[in-house]
Write an enzyme that holds these catalytic residues in place. Structure first.
Site, short mmCIF file in Angstrom:
data_model
loop_
_atom_site.label_atom_id
_atom_site.label_comp_id
_atom_site.label_asym_id
_atom_site.label_seq_id
_atom_site.Cartn_x
_atom_site.Cartn_y
_atom_site.Cartn_z
N SER A 39 0.95 -1.18 0.11
CA SER A 39 -0.01 0.05 -0.02
C SER A 39 0.86 1.37 0.23
O SER A 39 1.53 1.60 -0.91
CB SER A 39 -1.02 0.10 1.35
OG SER A 39 -1.92 0.93 1.05
N HIS A 95 -7.61 -5.80 -0.26
CA HIS A 95 -6.38 -4.95 0.19
C HIS A 95 -5.41 -5.64 1.09
O HIS A 95 -4.08 -5.45 0.62
CB HIS A 95 -6.61 -3.61 0.30
CG HIS A 95 -5.67 -2.47 0.57
ND1 HIS A 95 -5.07 -2.03 -0.58
CD2 HIS A 95 -5.10 -2.03 1.59
CE1 HIS A 95 -4.23 -1.31 -0.35
NE2 HIS A 95 -4.13 -1.03 1.03
N ASP A 110 -9.75 -5.37 -4.63
CA ASP A 110 -9.11 -4.28 -3.59
C ASP A 110 -10.07 -3.13 -3.63
O ASP A 110 -10.06 -2.47 -4.58
CB ASP A 110 -7.64 -3.91 -4.08
CG ASP A 110 -7.00 -3.10 -3.19
OD1 ASP A 110 -7.49 -2.26 -2.38
OD2 ASP A 110 -5.72 -3.10 -3.03
#
Length: 278
Positions: A97, A258, A229
């Site tokens: 991320s 995610h 995601d």
């Protein structure tokens, strides 16, 4: 506890496990978490004989809760301070991320000229740019990130609980197996950090255009992304990133969320190992 002090005087906490002679695997965590989010990967690679290193980003986890430097340049410089202090070379840097953005900036600015980076992995990562602009019409509107800021400022504890209980791990999907321990651990990590770092970090992960970072990376780079995601949509992230990388490989996972490094570590970890060894 082990800390390194950056050039601007910030104490960064880090973990350094395993044989110092082994190839290092360096992990970069996402917003608003800490190095603890890599437990499943650090233990896995440690058991396979690697040296594993992870740090808490400034303002996150056990690192100093400073009120400045919450941007990709400082994130990358802090990671370099850890790598330089430990003299990490020929390392594989893996970022999730926001940590994926940190890896991209680190490799582009600090890693390759010094021979410190052998490979890179971007997992559910934010590059090249999350924000919708004229040049990036597929991005998310600024109102989305303004909402993140408002929720962080108004009631960070509840916001973090809502994110972990819902879209981050896909626990809001029909038929999902909700894991309360995972939710509580996400919340625990988030609340260890500072509200200022988390508030400012929203701009860092959403408004930083990392197109040039990706173009500058020449080492083999693996891009992994879940097709479900809900935090960093795949179409505006991984599918674009791999086209900008000189030596990129894309692997996607149908239905994965995610936070797939936690919920599906049994699938992701072997893929990471294959790339590291390949």
């Amino acid at each position: 506890m082990p800390f390194v002090t950056t050039q601007d005087g910030v104490e960064i906490f880090f973990k350094d496990w395993g044989p110092k002679s082994a190839q290092p695997i360096v992990f970069h965590h996402g917003w608003p978490l800490s190095s603890d989010d890599w437990d499943a990967q650090m233990l896995f690679f440690l058991h396979h004989g690697y040296r594993v290193v992870a740090h808490d980003r400034r303002g996150h986890g056990r690192s100093a809760q400073v009120d400045t430097g919450h941007d990709m340049d400082h994130y990358a410089a802090d990671a370099f301070a850890v790598s330089e202090s430990l003299d990490l070379r020929d390392a594989v840097h893996i970022g999730h991320s926001t940590g994926g953005g940190e890896v991209a900036r680190y490799v582009a600015k600090h890693g390759e000229p010094a021979g410190r980076v052998a490979k890179a992995v971007l997992v559910s990562a934010v590059p090249p740019l999350m924000l919708k602009t004229e040049a990036n019409p597929e991005g998310l509107p600024i109102a989305v990130f303004d909402g993140f800021r408002a929720a962080t400022a108004a009631n960070r504890a509840q916001f973090f609980l809502d994110v972990a209980s819902g879209p981050f791990y896909g626990f809001n999907r029909d038929g999902a197996t909700v894991q309360q321990g995972v939710i509580r651990n996400w919340w625990r990590q988030g609340m260890m950090g500072s509200a200022k770092a988390h508030y400012d970090g929203i701009a860092a992960f959403s408004e930083t255009d990392q197109t040039d970072d990706l173009k500058a990376i020449t080492v083999p780079t693996l891009v992994l992304h879940g097709e479900d995601d809900q935090i960093v949509p795949i179409a505006d992230a991984a599918l674009k990133s791999v086209k900008l990388l000189a030596n990129g490989t894309l692997k996607t996972y149908p239905g994965f969320p995610h936070g797939m490094l936690t919920t599906h570590h049994d699938v992701i970890n072997p893929d990471l190992l294959a790339f590291v060894k390949g």
